[in-house]
Design a protein around this motif. Structure first.
Motif, PDB file in Angstrom:
ATOM      1  N   SER A   2       0.863  -1.218   0.255  1.00  0.00           N
ATOM      2  CA  SER A   2      -0.102  -0.163  -0.046  1.00  0.00           C
ATOM      3  C   SER A   2       0.715   1.393  -0.009  1.00  0.00           C
ATOM      4  N   ALA A   3       2.020   1.065   0.729  1.00  0.00           N
ATOM      5  CA  ALA A   3       2.892   2.490   0.610  1.00  0.00           C
ATOM      6  C   ALA A   3       3.446   2.651  -0.671  1.00  0.00           C
ATOM      7  N   LEU A   4       3.682   1.450  -1.299  1.00  0.00           N
ATOM      8  CA  LEU A   4       4.360   1.571  -2.661  1.00  0.00           C
ATOM      9  C   LEU A   4       3.504   2.091  -3.588  1.00  0.00           C
ATOM     10  N   MET A   5       2.198   1.617  -3.641  1.00  0.00           N
ATOM     11  CA  MET A   5       0.984   2.343  -4.383  1.00  0.00           C
ATOM     12  C   MET A   5       0.849   3.635  -4.203  1.00  0.00           C
ATOM     13  N   ALA A   6       0.788   4.121  -2.986  1.00  0.00           N
ATOM     14  CA  ALA A   6       0.411   5.521  -2.378  1.00  0.00           C
ATOM     15  C   ALA A   6       1.597   6.327  -2.970  1.00  0.00           C
ATOM     16  N   VAL A   7       2.995   6.022  -3.015  1.00  0.00           N
ATOM     17  CA  VAL A   7       4.032   6.820  -3.649  1.00  0.00           C
ATOM     18  C   VAL A   7       3.801   7.019  -5.126  1.00  0.00           C
ATOM     19  N   LEU A   8       3.480   6.007  -5.743  1.00  0.00           N
ATOM     20  CA  LEU A   8       3.098   6.091  -7.157  1.00  0.00           C
ATOM     21  C   LEU A   8       1.896   6.851  -7.534  1.00  0.00           C
ATOM     22  N   ALA A   9       0.852   6.922  -6.819  1.00  0.00           N
ATOM     23  CA  ALA A   9      -0.390   7.791  -6.811  1.00  0.00           C
ATOM     24  C   ALA A   9       0.153   9.333  -6.654  1.00  0.00           C
ATOM     25  N   GLY A  10       0.743   9.370  -5.641  1.00  0.00           N
ATOM     26  CA  GLY A  10       1.562  11.065  -5.417  1.00  0.00           C
ATOM     27  C   GLY A  10       2.331  11.488  -6.573  1.00  0.00           C
ATOM     28  N   ALA A  11       2.997  10.468  -6.808  1.00  0.00           N
ATOM     29  CA  ALA A  11       3.881  11.018  -8.005  1.00  0.00           C
ATOM     30  C   ALA A  11       3.394  11.421  -9.335  1.00  0.00           C
ATOM     31  N   VAL A  12       2.543  10.372 -10.120  1.00  0.00           N
ATOM     32  CA  VAL A  12       1.865  10.782 -11.017  1.00  0.00           C
ATOM     33  C   VAL A  12       0.926  11.833 -11.025  1.00  0.00           C
ATOM     34  N   GLY A  13       0.132  11.897  -9.640  1.00  0.00           N
ATOM     35  CA  GLY A  13      -0.806  13.026  -9.503  1.00  0.00           C
ATOM     36  C   GLY A  13      -0.006  14.520  -9.417  1.00  0.00           C
ATOM     37  N   LEU A  14       1.307  14.240  -8.775  1.00  0.00           N
ATOM     38  CA  LEU A  14       1.941  15.646  -8.714  1.00  0.00           C
ATOM     39  C   LEU A  14       2.535  16.037 -10.139  1.00  0.00           C
ATOM     40  N   ALA A  15       2.831  15.077 -10.935  1.00  0.00           N
ATOM     41  CA  ALA A  15       3.518  15.222 -12.304  1.00  0.00           C
ATOM     42  C   ALA A  15       2.114  15.813 -13.083  1.00  0.00           C
ATOM     43  N   GLY A  16       0.925  15.202 -13.080  1.00  0.00           N
ATOM     44  CA  GLY A  16      -0.264  15.792 -13.852  1.00  0.00           C
ATOM     45  C   GLY A  16      -0.813  17.204 -13.489  1.00  0.00           C
ATOM     46  N   LEU A  17      -0.725  17.377 -12.105  1.00  0.00           N
ATOM     47  CA  LEU A  17      -1.091  18.594 -11.671  1.00  0.00           C
ATOM     48  C   LEU A  17      -0.158  19.847 -12.184  1.00  0.00           C
ATOM     49  N   LEU A  58      -7.876   7.622  -4.508  1.00  0.00           N
ATOM     50  CA  LEU A  58      -6.470   6.724  -4.736  1.00  0.00           C
ATOM     51  C   LEU A  58      -6.005   6.262  -3.373  1.00  0.00           C
ATOM     52  N   TYR A  59      -5.694   7.215  -2.694  1.00  0.00           N
ATOM     53  CA  TYR A  59      -5.006   6.916  -1.301  1.00  0.00           C
ATOM     54  C   TYR A  59      -5.580   6.079  -0.650  1.00  0.00           C
ATOM     55  N   GLY A  60      -7.266   6.361  -0.303  1.00  0.00           N
ATOM     56  CA  GLY A  60      -7.973   5.731   0.339  1.00  0.00           C
ATOM     57  C   GLY A  60      -8.015   4.115   0.107  1.00  0.00           C
ATOM     58  N   ILE A 111      -2.845   5.367 -13.589  1.00  0.00           N
ATOM     59  CA  ILE A 111      -2.453   4.379 -12.217  1.00  0.00           C
ATOM     60  C   ILE A 111      -4.116   3.924 -11.738  1.00  0.00           C
ATOM     61  N   LEU A 112      -5.022   4.306 -12.551  1.00  0.00           N
ATOM     62  CA  LEU A 112      -6.440   4.007 -12.023  1.00  0.00           C
ATOM     63  C   LEU A 112      -6.633   2.241 -12.524  1.00  0.00           C
ATOM     64  N   THR A 113      -5.904   1.979 -13.526  1.00  0.00           N
ATOM     65  CA  THR A 113      -6.235   0.679 -13.882  1.00  0.00           C
ATOM     66  C   THR A 113      -5.304  -0.272 -12.882  1.00  0.00           C
ATOM     67  N   LYS A 114      -4.090   0.214 -12.247  1.00  0.00           N
ATOM     68  CA  LYS A 114      -3.578  -0.251 -11.191  1.00  0.00           C
ATOM     69  C   LYS A 114      -4.262  -0.456  -9.857  1.00  0.00           C
ATOM     70  N   VAL A 115      -5.409   0.305  -9.869  1.00  0.00           N
ATOM     71  CA  VAL A 115      -6.016   0.118  -8.573  1.00  0.00           C
ATOM     72  C   VAL A 115      -6.754  -1.303  -8.631  1.00  0.00           C
ATOM     73  N   PHE A 148     -14.215   4.181  -1.383  1.00  0.00           N
ATOM     74  CA  PHE A 148     -13.180   5.062  -1.984  1.00  0.00           C
ATOM     75  C   PHE A 148     -13.038   4.789  -3.431  1.00  0.00           C
ATOM     76  N   PHE A 149     -13.384   3.570  -3.995  1.00  0.00           N
ATOM     77  CA  PHE A 149     -13.454   3.432  -5.362  1.00  0.00           C
ATOM     78  C   PHE A 149     -14.411   4.179  -5.938  1.00  0.00           C
ATOM     79  N   GLU A 150     -15.784   4.622  -5.541  1.00  0.00           N
ATOM     80  CA  GLU A 150     -16.849   5.299  -5.884  1.00  0.00           C
ATOM     81  C   GLU A 150     -16.275   6.938  -5.914  1.00  0.00           C
ATOM     82  N   VAL A 151     -15.542   7.348  -5.058  1.00  0.00           N
ATOM     83  CA  VAL A 151     -14.911   8.643  -4.930  1.00  0.00           C
ATOM     84  C   VAL A 151     -13.879   8.914  -6.026  1.00  0.00           C
TER      85      VAL A 151
END
Length: 548
Positions: A86-101, A126-128, A254-258, A141-144
């Motif tokens: 979960s920590a690895l996936m959270a880091v990936l979510a944060g990384a692609v999120g910051l890049a896209g923003l 994603l984090y949730g 990363i959505l497909t990776k969820v 969290f899926f629905e969010v």
């Protein structure tokens, strides 16, 4: 007493939630203020995710951080768990999120009023989803994240975007319905929604209810696999991802990776090899479904004429690779697959950002725009004039030493790195991940393992051909086209994602050690179950140490 570090598990969920609420309070105007708040919050969220990863890495073999937000005992209350996966996936979510923003700061943030709020809700979902430990909150969290993705997909408007968005929404609403049905069936059989408690009670399910248990798990798996883009449930992905704006597509990588994460988490937890009659339930479907998805994605890349759709098919190919690797229930193969997951997610996100810039480069006018004073604007970054004394041909063009404009050089280099990672060419991280999986497959004496071995090599070859063809169209056939104009804020996120990919090669041994320990923990579910079921509530100070 709990320390501040103990509350880090819930911080990635609360931070984007509070940020989204703040943006709604700010109102429709003041977009600059929203942009700064969004960037600061997303950067802080990534820093918290990295801190969680470092903390679970330092905790030892188990590496679990269990948090009870409502201070209710397990399994009655909400539980958040931070482990290596979960920590690895959270880091990936944060990384692609910051890049896209950061990419959206150039222009896309102005295309809609609620872009920043939707973006934060997307990160919250994603984090949730990565941190929750029960099925009901996984559904929440899926629905969010899905609701936020609907808005982000339609961000910017346009007929093509609306048509693809309607298909995307319809498919995901159906998947959500299947999610609810599967959860309801499993709850009826086991009497719990906590994933660790459910895994603990599966052995107690009577034989008369075993078929109902498997039916509920299969229905739930269909919902997850639809989101993970398993063939034939993935026809919606290429048009939807190609139609979305560049920053939205980058985070969609990363959505497909969820879906892949949910399958990996629940399948290894509930149906391990020692689960008796339910041991490795559905493993064959995952393997052969993943192989079909990998082949479909590779063929789709070859057939794609548009770079956006090609990037979408590359996401499908990576999902197929991961799902097939999961189904073998082999720790060594799962370790390589996790390395490949991180590498393909970062490269896929960077490729989606490159799509718009490369298409913009093809649409540059033949003549550079004229300024008010009659002079012509310089190409991006700096003018690429040949130095004095250069040997010229009859058309006064340099025969050698011709300078490449910095914008084109950046696009070409970034595209080359993405191609090498996605295709799995040495020496970048895609090759390391595929090599780890290929070495693990040599130890598996199975027909499906041989098929996956061949497909990993063949899909890489097809990806190279498809991406090289696109590269020729965009770079080699447009020598007389002026260089495109790129903003620094558009290039920095792409450079950052590719730098992370290069860092994975530089620190390949450390990353592989991390994924190896993660795979071992996943394939030893008793550690996760004991950590969650052993969590204790915080005593009420007013009761002098007595629990609630």
């Amino acid at each position: 007493m709990m320390s501040l570090m103990d509350h880090l598990v819930v911080a990635p969920v609360l931070l984007p939630l509070c940020t989204a609420a703040l943006m709604l309070l700010i109102g429709d105007g003041r977009r600059s203020a929203k942009a700064y708040v969004n960037v600061a919050s997303t950067t802080l969220g990534l820093a918290i995710a990295v801190a969680l990863l470092l903390r679970v890495q330092e905790q030892g073999a188990a590496a679990f951080g269990v948090y009870l937000p409502g201070n209710w005992p397990v399994p009655y209350g909400i539980v958040l768990v931070a482990d290596r996966l979960s920590a690895l996936m959270a880091v990936l979510a944060g990384a692609v999120g910051l890049a896209g923003l950061l990419y959206a700061m150039a222009r896309w943030q102005h295309a809609g009023v609620y872009f920043h709020a939707l973006f934060q809700l997307q990160l919250m979902g994603l984090y949730g989803a990565f941190l929750t430990a029960d099925l009901f909150n996984l559904f929440v969290f899926f629905e969010v994240l899905l609701a936020a993705s609907y808005g982000l997909l339609l961000h910017g408007g346009g007929q093509v975007r609306v048509r693809a968005g309607l298909h995307y929404i319809a498919i995901n609403l159906m998947a959500s319905l299947l999610f609810l049905i599967g959860v309801a069936v499993l709850y009826g059989v086991t009497g719990t929604l906590n994933m660790a408690d459910m895994a603990q009670k599966l052995s107690l399910v009577p034989a008369s209810d075993r078929g109902l248990l498997h039916a509920g798990a299969a229905i739930l798996a269909i919902a997850f696999l639809c989101k993970a883009a398993l063939w034939p449930l993935n026809f919606w992905l290429p048009p939807a991802y190609a139609a979305a704006s560049a920053p939205a597509s980058a985070i969609f990588a990363i959505l497909t990776k969820v879906g892949v994460y949910a399958v990996l988490r629940l399948w290894t937890l509930c149906f391990p090899s020692d689960a008796g009659e339910s041991a490795n339930f559905g493993g064959g479907v995952l393997v052969w479904g993943g192989l079909a998805t990998l082949a479909f994605g590779a063929i789709g890349m070859m057939a794609s004429q548009q770079l956006g759709r090609l990037a979408g098919y590359s996401v499908i190919a990576s999902s197929g690779t991961l799902i097939a690797a999961i189904g073998f229930d082999t720790p060594a193969l799962s370790s390589g697959a996790l390395f490949y997951l991180a590498s393909s997610t970062l490269a896929g996100s960077a490729l989606f950002l490159l799509v718009e810039l490369m298409e913009r480069a093809r649409q540059v006018e033949a003549d550079p725009p004229e300024l008010d004073d009659g002079n012509y604007a310089l190409p991006a970054f700096f003018d690429a004039e040949p130095p004095p004394g250069t040997n010229l041909d009859d058309d006064e063009e340099a025969l050698f030493g011709r300078a490449i404009p910095a914008s084109l050089a950046f696009l070409g280099l970034a595209f080359m790195v993405c191609t090498m990672v996605i295709a799995g060419l040495p020496p970048l991280s895609g090759f390391v991940g595929k090599l780890a999986m290929l070495m693990a497959l040599l130890e598996v004496q199975d027909t499906a393992a041989r098929v996956l071995f061949v497909l990993l090599i063949a899909s890489g070859l097809l990806a190279v051909i498809a991406l090289m063809r696109v590269g020729i169209q965009h770079f080699w056939t447009a020598q007389d086209r002026p260089a495109p104009r790129l903003r620094v804020v558009e290039t920095l996120p792409i450079a950052g994602l590719l730098l992370a990919v290069v860092t994975m090669v530089w620190q390949a041994e450390a990353v592989l050690d991390y994924t190896r320990l993660t795979a071992q923990t996943l394939h030893t579910p008793s550690q996760y179950i004991d950590a969650v079921m052993g969590a204790r509530t915080v005593p009420n100070p007013a009761s002098h140490g007595d629990g609630p």
